[in-house]
Design a protein around this motif. Structure first.
Motif, PDB file in Angstrom:
ATOM      1  N   GLN A 127      16.728  46.482  96.127  1.00 48.31           N
ATOM      2  CA  GLN A 127      17.118  46.556  94.713  1.00 48.31           C
ATOM      3  C   GLN A 127      15.923  46.273  93.815  1.00 48.31           C
ATOM      4  N   ALA A 128      15.088  45.311  94.222  1.00 53.30           N
ATOM      5  CA  ALA A 128      13.887  45.001  93.445  1.00 53.30           C
ATOM      6  C   ALA A 128      12.965  46.210  93.348  1.00 53.30           C
ATOM      7  N   ALA A 129      12.821  46.942  94.465  1.00 56.08           N
ATOM      8  CA  ALA A 129      11.986  48.153  94.443  1.00 56.08           C
ATOM      9  C   ALA A 129      12.585  49.204  93.515  1.00 56.08           C
ATOM     10  N   THR A 130      13.912  49.321  93.502  1.00 56.68           N
ATOM     11  CA  THR A 130      14.582  50.266  92.614  1.00 56.68           C
ATOM     12  C   THR A 130      14.398  49.870  91.151  1.00 56.68           C
ATOM     13  N   VAL A 131      14.546  48.572  90.863  1.00 57.88           N
ATOM     14  CA  VAL A 131      14.363  48.087  89.492  1.00 57.88           C
ATOM     15  C   VAL A 131      12.926  48.320  89.032  1.00 57.88           C
ATOM     16  N   GLU A 132      11.968  48.022  89.913  1.00 59.03           N
ATOM     17  CA  GLU A 132      10.565  48.219  89.537  1.00 59.03           C
ATOM     18  C   GLU A 132      10.262  49.693  89.295  1.00 59.03           C
ATOM     19  N   ALA A 133      10.804  50.572  90.156  1.00 61.46           N
ATOM     20  CA  ALA A 133      10.548  52.004  90.003  1.00 61.46           C
ATOM     21  C   ALA A 133      11.102  52.539  88.684  1.00 61.46           C
ATOM     22  N   GLY A 134      12.190  51.929  88.190  1.00 60.85           N
ATOM     23  CA  GLY A 134      12.791  52.392  86.946  1.00 60.85           C
ATOM     24  C   GLY A 134      12.262  51.693  85.714  1.00 60.85           C
ATOM     25  N   GLY A 135      11.337  50.745  85.883  1.00 57.64           N
ATOM     26  CA  GLY A 135      10.794  50.011  84.749  1.00 57.64           C
ATOM     27  C   GLY A 135       9.401  50.465  84.385  1.00 57.64           C
ATOM     28  N   ASP A 136       8.793  49.711  83.480  1.00 55.39           N
ATOM     29  CA  ASP A 136       7.461  50.090  83.001  1.00 55.39           C
ATOM     30  C   ASP A 136       6.379  49.134  83.484  1.00 55.39           C
ATOM     31  N   LYS A 137       6.738  48.154  84.320  1.00 46.84           N
ATOM     32  CA  LYS A 137       5.726  47.239  84.849  1.00 46.84           C
ATOM     33  C   LYS A 137       6.196  46.649  86.174  1.00 46.84           C
TER      34      LYS A 137
END
Length: 391
Positions: A127-137
């Protein structure tokens, strides 16, 4: 008015980030709760050191066995759904740990605790990888830093609870309730993983699988070093650097370096890039362990352990992010495979160091740590660059 509208628009964007932070913090606190109560388990069943080791190994066995099927489950259902289910399983096994009437039933619960912990851990990292991929940093290193903070808070609060005479079963039931509440509150705020690209063909999937093994081997080396530093720094300071008074600071110094490195790691990765940060981390880690081994002065060793902590801090977050970006493989399945090899390294590292130290001395044994980190510094960037390029 415009500023209020903008903040409301940003709220959904930050909700998955905050929810994932809570998951990591609670995971760290729970693992610390188990750690500080290992002596409680020993005393409750009058366990010998050998049987206590069996109890600790039961947790590791459950985790290692679970990681591969958990990865496949995440690939099929999504990390957000697996987080929700695994949180309930993690809560239940945590609550039951000190309620079993016999050691054999406790062993079964410990295996279940390891399985649930692995499922929760891999799912929250996916989930952390998914959140990071969808964010700007970047965010992965900060999340692992929060896991460490959760561990420190869990250990500190747990120490107070023990000193107040609270029954251990009540402590674990309370932790189980906290895990369940966190899972219930976090689950609606998590986001679905992007669709897997694994339909690109069997040959492409096999190529990704080979690269995954290479990344997993690098993670194995990194956790061999990390596990050895956690377990052997105090002994090195006492027996080699000849300082009994500073021996307990070895673990603290290394952990402090890890915390500093992880909370600064995301900003460094955004500025330097993943490959350069990996090489730099390896160089810093090698410099630290070489300093400690070449100059067995207690203060020099402590500074070396600090550098080792800084160098090791971002290795696992980088390897998890790299695995999650492999083409033709679902992020959850890839992270699970890397985590499995890394976990084996964490278990084998201290044992390997002890075996070599028995026959060749601790300084030479810890030289294996320098070799492991040097390998990552020299070869890690090349491997990750190749892994992240389309086949």
């Amino acid at each position: 008015m415009q500023r209020h509208v903008q903040s409301c628009a940003n709220a959904p964007r930050y909700a998955p980030r905050l929810a994932t932070m809570a998951l990591f913090f609670v995971a760290g606190a729970t693992y610390a709760t188990w750690g500080i109560h290992i002596p409680t388990l020993r005393d409750r069943f009058a366990l010998s050191p050998a049987w206590l080791s069996v109890a600790m190994f039961a947790v590791a066995l459950g985790a290692i066995v679970a990681m591969q099927p958990v990865g496949k489950l995440i690939a099929r259902l999504g990390s957000d759904k697996v987080v929700g289910v695994s949180a309930w399983c993690f809560a239940a096994t945590t609550a039951l740990l000190m309620l079993m009437p016999s050691f054999w039933l406790t062993l079964l619960v410990l295996i279940g605790f390891g399985v649930a912990n692995a499922a929760y851990d891999v799912a929250m990292n996916a989930q952390a990888a998914t959140v990071e991929a969808g964010g700007d940093k970047p965010i992965m290193s900060t999340l692992h830093g929060l896991f460490s903070v959760g561990g420190m808070v869990g250990a500190s609060v747990g120490g107070v609870i023990i000193s107040l005479g609270v029954p251990p079963w009540l402590h674990f039931v309370g932790m189980g309730v906290l895990i369940a509440i966190t899972g219930v509150l976090a689950r609606p705020r998590l986001i679905a993983d992007p669709a897997s690209a694994a339909a690109g063909g069997q040959q492409k999937h096999a190529h990704a699988g080979r690269l995954l093994w290479v990344i997993g081997f690098l993670a194995f080396l990194g956790l061999v070093a990390e596990g050895a530093m956690y377990d052997w720094t105090a002994i090195y300071l006492r027996d080699v650097a000849k300082s009994v008074t500073l021996a307990s600071f070895g673990y603290a110094t290394f952990s402090g370096g890890m915390a500093i490195g992880r909370f600064s790691g995301d900003a460094l990765r955004a500025r330097m890039g993943m490959l350069k940060l990996l090489s730099t981390s390896g160089i810093v880690g090698v410099a630290g362990i070489v300093l400690a081994l070449a100059w067995p002065n207690p203060w020099a060793a402590l500074f070396g352990f600090l550098l080792m902590g800084l160098g090791c801090a971002n290795l696992v977050p980088i390897f998890f992010v790299a695995a999650s970006r492999l083409p033709d493989m679902h992020a959850g399945e890839a992270i699970a495979a890397v985590a499995r090899l890394a976990y084996v390294g964490m278990l084998l590292g201290p044992v390997l160091i002890g075996f070599v130290a028995q026959h060749a001395g601790l300084r030479l044994a810890l030289g294996l740590v320098a070799v492991s980190i040097a390998w990552i510094a020299i070869d890690g960037s090349r491997v990750l660059k190749r892994a992240l390029q389309p086949a």
